[in-house]
Design a protein around this motif. Structure first.
Motif, PDB file in Angstrom:
ATOM      1  N   GLN B 185       0.844  -1.190   0.000  1.00  0.00           N
ATOM      2  CA  GLN B 185       0.000   0.000   0.000  1.00  0.00           C
ATOM      3  C   GLN B 185       0.882   1.243   0.000  1.00  0.00           C
ATOM      4  O   GLN B 185       0.648   2.186  -0.775  1.00  0.00           O
ATOM      5  N   ALA B 186       1.916   1.219   0.839  1.00  0.00           N
ATOM      6  CA  ALA B 186       2.805   2.372   0.920  1.00  0.00           C
ATOM      7  C   ALA B 186       3.439   2.645  -0.437  1.00  0.00           C
ATOM      8  O   ALA B 186       3.586   3.796  -0.858  1.00  0.00           O
ATOM      9  N   GLU B 187       3.791   1.581  -1.151  1.00  0.00           N
ATOM     10  CA  GLU B 187       4.380   1.724  -2.483  1.00  0.00           C
ATOM     11  C   GLU B 187       3.416   2.350  -3.473  1.00  0.00           C
ATOM     12  O   GLU B 187       3.792   3.212  -4.269  1.00  0.00           O
ATOM     13  N   VAL B 188       2.192   1.864  -3.452  1.00  0.00           N
ATOM     14  CA  VAL B 188       1.222   2.377  -4.421  1.00  0.00           C
ATOM     15  C   VAL B 188       0.922   3.843  -4.129  1.00  0.00           C
ATOM     16  O   VAL B 188       0.825   4.671  -5.042  1.00  0.00           O
ATOM     17  N   LEU B 189       0.836   4.190  -2.846  1.00  0.00           N
ATOM     18  CA  LEU B 189       0.574   5.588  -2.490  1.00  0.00           C
ATOM     19  C   LEU B 189       1.737   6.447  -2.955  1.00  0.00           C
ATOM     20  O   LEU B 189       1.563   7.548  -3.486  1.00  0.00           O
ATOM     21  N   ASP B 190       2.934   5.916  -2.757  1.00  0.00           N
ATOM     22  CA  ASP B 190       4.140   6.583  -3.212  1.00  0.00           C
ATOM     23  C   ASP B 190       4.084   6.838  -4.714  1.00  0.00           C
ATOM     24  O   ASP B 190       4.423   7.920  -5.206  1.00  0.00           O
ATOM     25  N   LEU B 191       3.663   5.828  -5.425  1.00  0.00           N
ATOM     26  CA  LEU B 191       3.581   5.913  -6.881  1.00  0.00           C
ATOM     27  C   LEU B 191       2.593   6.992  -7.301  1.00  0.00           C
ATOM     28  O   LEU B 191       2.850   7.775  -8.220  1.00  0.00           O
ATOM     29  N   LEU B 192       1.460   7.049  -6.620  1.00  0.00           N
ATOM     30  CA  LEU B 192       0.453   8.055  -6.968  1.00  0.00           C
ATOM     31  C   LEU B 192       1.009   9.452  -6.743  1.00  0.00           C
ATOM     32  O   LEU B 192       0.809  10.365  -7.549  1.00  0.00           O
ATOM     33  N   ARG B 193       1.760   9.604  -5.646  1.00  0.00           N
ATOM     34  CA  ARG B 193       2.373  10.905  -5.372  1.00  0.00           C
ATOM     35  C   ARG B 193       3.347  11.271  -6.481  1.00  0.00           C
ATOM     36  O   ARG B 193       3.395  12.401  -6.945  1.00  0.00           O
ATOM     37  N   ASP B 194       4.136  10.286  -6.914  1.00  0.00           N
ATOM     38  CA  ASP B 194       5.104  10.518  -7.982  1.00  0.00           C
ATOM     39  C   ASP B 194       4.421  10.952  -9.271  1.00  0.00           C
ATOM     40  O   ASP B 194       4.886  11.869  -9.960  1.00  0.00           O
ATOM     41  N   LEU B 195       3.315  10.278  -9.580  1.00  0.00           N
ATOM     42  CA  LEU B 195       2.624  10.611 -10.822  1.00  0.00           C
ATOM     43  C   LEU B 195       2.078  12.033 -10.776  1.00  0.00           C
ATOM     44  O   LEU B 195       2.074  12.749 -11.772  1.00  0.00           O
ATOM     45  N   ARG B 196       1.633  12.411  -9.610  1.00  0.00           N
ATOM     46  CA  ARG B 196       1.152  13.785  -9.500  1.00  0.00           C
ATOM     47  C   ARG B 196       2.309  14.737  -9.736  1.00  0.00           C
ATOM     48  O   ARG B 196       2.189  15.725 -10.458  1.00  0.00           O
ATOM     49  N   ALA B 197       3.452  14.423  -9.163  1.00  0.00           N
ATOM     50  CA  ALA B 197       4.602  15.317  -9.301  1.00  0.00           C
ATOM     51  C   ALA B 197       5.158  15.303 -10.722  1.00  0.00           C
ATOM     52  O   ALA B 197       5.510  16.344 -11.263  1.00  0.00           O
ATOM     53  N   SER B 198       5.235  14.137 -11.339  1.00  0.00           N
ATOM     54  CA  SER B 198       5.910  14.074 -12.638  1.00  0.00           C
ATOM     55  C   SER B 198       5.019  14.450 -13.815  1.00  0.00           C
ATOM     56  O   SER B 198       5.439  15.183 -14.699  1.00  0.00           O
ATOM     57  N   ILE B 199       3.787  13.946 -13.861  1.00  0.00           N
ATOM     58  CA  ILE B 199       2.950  14.292 -15.009  1.00  0.00           C
ATOM     59  C   ILE B 199       1.741  15.143 -14.639  1.00  0.00           C
ATOM     60  O   ILE B 199       0.850  15.354 -15.443  1.00  0.00           O
ATOM     61  N   GLY B 200       1.717  15.608 -13.410  1.00  0.00           N
ATOM     62  CA  GLY B 200       0.638  16.512 -13.015  1.00  0.00           C
ATOM     63  C   GLY B 200      -0.726  15.861 -12.956  1.00  0.00           C
ATOM     64  O   GLY B 200      -1.750  16.504 -13.199  1.00  0.00           O
ATOM     65  N   MET B 201      -0.750  14.583 -12.642  1.00  0.00           N
ATOM     66  CA  MET B 201      -2.032  13.880 -12.577  1.00  0.00           C
ATOM     67  C   MET B 201      -2.895  14.390 -11.425  1.00  0.00           C
ATOM     68  O   MET B 201      -2.409  14.595 -10.325  1.00  0.00           O
ATOM     69  N   SER B 202      -4.175  14.599 -11.702  1.00  0.00           N
ATOM     70  CA  SER B 202      -5.120  14.988 -10.649  1.00  0.00           C
ATOM     71  C   SER B 202      -5.838  13.722 -10.202  1.00  0.00           C
ATOM     72  O   SER B 202      -6.314  12.953 -11.020  1.00  0.00           O
ATOM     73  N   ILE B 203      -5.891  13.528  -8.915  1.00  0.00           N
ATOM     74  CA  ILE B 203      -6.417  12.254  -8.410  1.00  0.00           C
ATOM     75  C   ILE B 203      -7.562  12.463  -7.432  1.00  0.00           C
ATOM     76  O   ILE B 203      -7.446  13.244  -6.483  1.00  0.00           O
ATOM     77  N   LEU B 204      -8.642  11.734  -7.669  1.00  0.00           N
ATOM     78  CA  LEU B 204      -9.737  11.688  -6.693  1.00  0.00           C
ATOM     79  C   LEU B 204      -9.572  10.359  -5.969  1.00  0.00           C
ATOM     80  O   LEU B 204      -9.783   9.300  -6.552  1.00  0.00           O
ATOM     81  N   PHE B 205      -9.167  10.415  -4.736  1.00  0.00           N
ATOM     82  CA  PHE B 205      -8.813   9.211  -4.001  1.00  0.00           C
ATOM     83  C   PHE B 205      -9.901   8.898  -2.984  1.00  0.00           C
ATOM     84  O   PHE B 205     -10.131   9.651  -2.060  1.00  0.00           O
ATOM     85  N   ILE B 206     -10.525   7.757  -3.173  1.00  0.00           N
ATOM     86  CA  ILE B 206     -11.651   7.393  -2.322  1.00  0.00           C
ATOM     87  C   ILE B 206     -11.235   6.300  -1.350  1.00  0.00           C
ATOM     88  O   ILE B 206     -10.655   5.300  -1.749  1.00  0.00           O
TER      89      ILE B 206
END
Lengths: 373, 260, 297
Positions: B185-206
């Motif tokens: 889980q920690a890895e996947v959360l990390d990955l989501l953070r990275d994607l936001r930083a690198s490609i500017g992804m906007s995430i709705l996290f439920i």
């Protein structure tokens, strides 16, 4: 431990939340004299070529007492729980309950053992027969073990439901009419029906909403004090054991990585995996948000375990020795044991990277196996 | 909240006949923001996801109100137009990675097929798929595996790779880590953070787990029985909740008592 | 911290009659299917009392009434030896469905225990039972039944035995899969952990949870058995004239079909109606037995 101090900054963790209300759970109890309720010695469980449990030794003291078994998929924790209930065949080692080896029990003696030790499973959706009324499910157990005379069964069912926090009218419902949390309570009520001294809780809250999780854990705490229950709490989340278990064992790929007083493990762990596991638990603590230790890769394939220390491919502190030599459990303090070559460094506060070193792209290893624990 | 919101929901109502399950007055996801939608089962959060994807009708629900994507109104659009959006403009990942993939296809072919459906050529598709796999830190060799040969964490990352490959800039993540081990889980959360930083992804996290939401999200909206009870910056909502339900959720998170 | 149930229960105090009517109203399949089956049973029982020409179901022949079309005197017309078809068809309700029921009961009594044993016990028991079953399944059913019937004296009993011998393997396979699947479910493991005996687990948990496909299959098979019996009768191995077996009537009426269609049609319709009725009943039973769908408490 350089990573830990912020946790305790300004927070009185015992205020109102600690279920033991600040009491030292082991105070006043001479644990050295009393024999443990459950003794697991060098337990090995093999499924074909896979060693789901590999030489595990644990003791569970007489109640009230809680032992946490923390680990992720493939750690063997659920298999240990099942082995205690004689639900899987063991391949080595022994399990003794109140001094008696349970592996040799047969027939009536085995059935009698099932009055002393019970289990609550992870999946509340499927642990109850969908075609049976709740009341019938619980009554069946009472009847099979002649716990109370026939005439008293309905009353006892109602009492058990009430103990688990459910209105007796639930006895007339089917499982699908209940929520997940309610079903889990029924499973607990059913397990309590035989008045066990030892309860194995296998991920009892993983499938539940967070408020329901809290309710179930409170229920366990209450049952513990009311019945002087001993329990083995199996989970992958350290947060769950911190309030309910005096001792905790951390498992990795069938072996104990570290075992000791829960508070010690949380505050001053000696194994890098324990530290990483602890750090992976999400916390609401915003002010002191610290960086996660992120372990590369997934838990390895149990059919093809790594050489030497099974944790070495993911370990941030691995050295050459870890690749070749299997670490044995050794003392790291009073009542604290660890299986790690670099335990001293961990205790001294060795730095563990909080981000992956240049992103390590995950290579395919042997095909990942399905969940074993 | 500057500029146009990537996703803006207003006066959204989702109902099953006369029974209303979602009633959101106002919810916006800004660019490169991670917005947490916290709620338990039955709160309506999953129905909200389905409504945004234009899939609420598949479970028999009716939708009214406004959902705009970069200013463009989605409600009322015919399915053909919505298909363009799905996957490509707005992607989704769900709770159970093992059931999200058709077990008879190799995971790589699922990704390339999706790319080709959205207009890529065969070689483009295979290149972009490989690149997306690397972005989620999985070796492209894993594309040849069947879903049963990958772990939950790996599958979830493939699901994210699908979003990345299609160059979706908005991701709906419905309890993506609830079924995963805590370190995964920690890895996947990390990955989501990275994607936001690198490609500017906007995430709705439920999620129903406020601790996970606290770890990841910039802003938080707390949902219960179809209504948003409060929303605001995560640091604010989670340290000084305005609503007693939020306080109750916070109280339920297991605390790691680590003092003597 | 006692939680009261949050769902409104079906009214526990509802009188049985009302509950039954409620249940039936919610379950049209069961109602219609059940009614039809009851009708067929009723006809079977009272046939001798209500048919105009009871003797025609037996050895009576009327050479001057041969192949009369349906009329006021003979509602279904007469057959090739002048017997009233209506009487014969109604009497047939005492024959064909009964054969079907006996065959299927035998098939279940043999097949279900074997299938449950194989599914629940697994291991070599499973292997043994399934391999034996496979051998039986390898034979084309009709040929095997033929072979058996040929060895036995031609009669209804022989047909019944022959078809039952061929029918049971399907049920083994059908229930074995279900039983194996149910055995693997957490609640069965929970039963073991709770110390329940194997017998108890099998009868109270495995069987009720795996029997539904069998019930549905039984209802579908009624028509199939009747037709198989008719094929055997046609070949001279089963019912012999003058027994009013519907299948036999269809078979023997074939050659007269053009232009005397009624000899085939009415018995054929009887088979159709019976198969349909049992089919509906089967579907209704399945729904009734599924606690998630049924309204009966």
């Amino acid at each position: 431990m350089t990573a830990e101090p912020e946790l305790t900054a300004g927070r009185d963790l015992t205020a109102g939340r600690d279920l033991t209300a600040g009491r030292d759970l082991t105070a006043g109890r001479d644990l050295t004299g009393t024999p443990p309720l459950l003794q697991i010695s060098n337990l090995t469980v093999r499924f074909g070529p896979v060693r789901a449990v590999d030489g595990v030794s644990l003791d569970v003291a007489a109640g009230p007492f809680g032992l946490g078994l923390v680990g992720e998929s493939g750690s063997g924790k659920s298999t240990i729980g099942r082995a205690i209930l004689r639900l899987v065949r063991t391949s080595g080692g022994s399990i003794k309950f109140a001094g008696e080896d349970i592996g040799s029990l047969r027939g009536a003696a085995l059935k009698a053992y099932r009055r002393h030790a019970q289990i609550v499973f992870q999946d509340p959706d499927n642990s109850l027969d969908p075609r049976m009324l709740i009341g019938a499910t619980i009554a069946e157990v009472l009847r099979a073990h002649h716990v109370v005379p026939r005439t008293a069964i309905t009353e006892r069912v109602a009492a058990l439901l009430a103990e688990a926090g459910l209105d007796p009218a639930f006895a007339q419902r089917y499982p699908h009419q209940l929520s997940g949390g309610q079903r889990q309570r029924v499973a607990i009520a059913r397990a309590l029906g035989v008045q066990p001294r030892l309860l194995v809780l296998d991920e009892p809250t993983s499938a539940l909403d967070v408020r329901t999780q809290a309710h179930i854990l409170k229920l366990v705490a209450r049952l513990r004090s009311e019945h002087k229950l001993s329990y083995l709490l199996i989970t992958h989340n350290f947060g769950v054991v911190s309030e309910l278990c005096e001792q905790t064992a951390v498992l990795y790929l069938g072996k104990i990585a570290e075992i000791g007083d829960t508070k010690v493990l949380l505050r001053a762990a000696a194994h890098p995996y324990t530290v990483a596991l602890r750090s992976a638990v999400p916390e609401v603590d915003i002010a002191g948000r610290r960086s996660r230790i992120v372990l590369p890769g997934d838990p390895p394939d149990a059919a093809n375990p790594p050489s030497g220390c099974v944790f070495h491919p993911r370990c941030p502190l691995a050295v050459d020795r870890c690749r070749t030599e299997v670490p044995v459990l050794r003392d790291a303090g009073p009542g604290h044991q660890v299986a790690c070559h670099r335990a001293e460094d961990v205790l001294a506060g060795a730095e563990m990277p909080t981000r992956r070193r240049p992103p390590a792209i995950e290579r395919p290893e042997a095909a990942a196996s399905s969940e074993l624990s | 909240m500057t500029g146009l919101a990537r996703l803006a929901i207003s006066d959204l109502e989702v109902s099953f006949g006369s029974r209303q399950v979602v009633s959101i007055a106002d919810l916006r996801l800004d660019n490169a923001e991670i917005l947490g939608l916290a709620g338990e089962s039955g709160s309506g959060k999953s129905m909200t996801t389905l409504a945004v994807l234009g899939l609420a009708h598949t479970v028999g629900a009716t939708v009214s109100g406004s959902i705009t994507l970069d200013g463009q109104e989605l409600t009322g659009l015919p399915q053909e137009s919505l298909r363009d959006f799905r996957g490509r403009r707005i992607a989704a990942i769900f709770q159970s990675p093992s059931t999200a993939f058709n077990p008879v296809y190799r995971v790589g072919s699922i990704v390339t097929k999706a790319l080709r459906l959205h207009g890529a050529t065969k070689s483009e598709a295979s290149d972009r798929a490989a690149e997306a796999m690397r972005q989620v830190l999985l070796s492209p060799d894993l594309m040849r595996r069947y879903p049963s040969q990958l772990s939950g964490g790996q599958l979830q990352r493939v699901a994210i790779a699908l979003a990345v490959a299609l160059r979706a800039e908005i991701l709906l993540a419905d309890e993506p880590t609830s079924a995963l081990d805590v370190t995964v889980q920690a890895e996947v959360l990390d990955l989501l953070r990275d994607l936001r930083a690198s490609i500017g992804m906007s995430i709705l996290f439920i999620s129903h787990d406020l601790a996970v939401v606290a770890e990841l999200c910039d802003r938080v909206a707390v949902m219960r029985e179809g209504l948003i009870l409060e929303q605001g910056p995560a640091s604010q909502v989670l340290s000084a909740p305005a609503h007693p339900y939020t306080a109750e959720l916070l109280e339920s998170v297991p605390k790691l008592a680590s003092t003597t | 911290m006692i939680e009261a149930p949050t769902i409104t229960p079906p009214d526990a105090a509802m009188p049985r009659g009302k509950a039954l009517r409620r249940g039936l109203a919610a379950n049209p399949l069961l109602t219609v299917g059940g009614a039809l089956v009851l009708l067929i049973v009723f006809v079977a029982i009272v046939a001798p009392l209500i048919v105009p020409f009871p003797g025609d179901a037996g050895t009576a022949t009327h050479p001057f009434e041969v192949l009369k079309a349906p009329s006021a005197a003979h509602w279904f017309g007469t057959d090739n030896v002048g017997r009233d078809l209506f009487s014969r068809v109604l009497f047939g309700a005492r024959v064909s469905p009964v054969i079907a029921m006996i065959v299927l009961v035998i098939a279940c009594l043999v097949g279900v225990p074997l299938g449950v044993a194989a599914g629940f016990l697994g291991g070599w028991v499973d292997e043994l039972i399934m391999r034996v079953t496979d051998v039986f399944l390898a034979f084309p059913p009709l040929l095997l039944a033929l072979a058996l019937a040929a060895v036995l004296p031609a009669s209804l009993t022989s047909v019944t035995i022959a078809i039952a011998a061929v029918w049971w393997p399907w049920y083994v396979r059908l229930i074995r899969g279900q039983a194996a699947s149910v055995t693997g479910r957490p609640y069965v493991e929970a039963c073991r952990a709770l110390g329940l005996s194997r017998m108890r687990i099998i009868f109270r948990h495995i069987l009720p949870n795996s029997i539904t496909p069998v019930l549905v299959q039984v209802s579908l098979d009624v028509g199939g058995v009747i037709l198989t019996a008719s094929a055997l009768s046609f070949l001279g191995l089963g019912a012999q004239d003058p027994v009013p077996d519907w299948g036999l009537m269809v078979s023997s009426g074939q050659s007269y079909f053009t232009p005397d269609w009624w000899m085939v049609t009415f018995p054929g319709l009887a088979i159709l109606l019976t198969a349909f009725a049992f089919n509906l009943l089967g579907d209704g039973l399945r729904d009734l037995l599924d606690p998630k769908r049924s309204l009966l408490p």
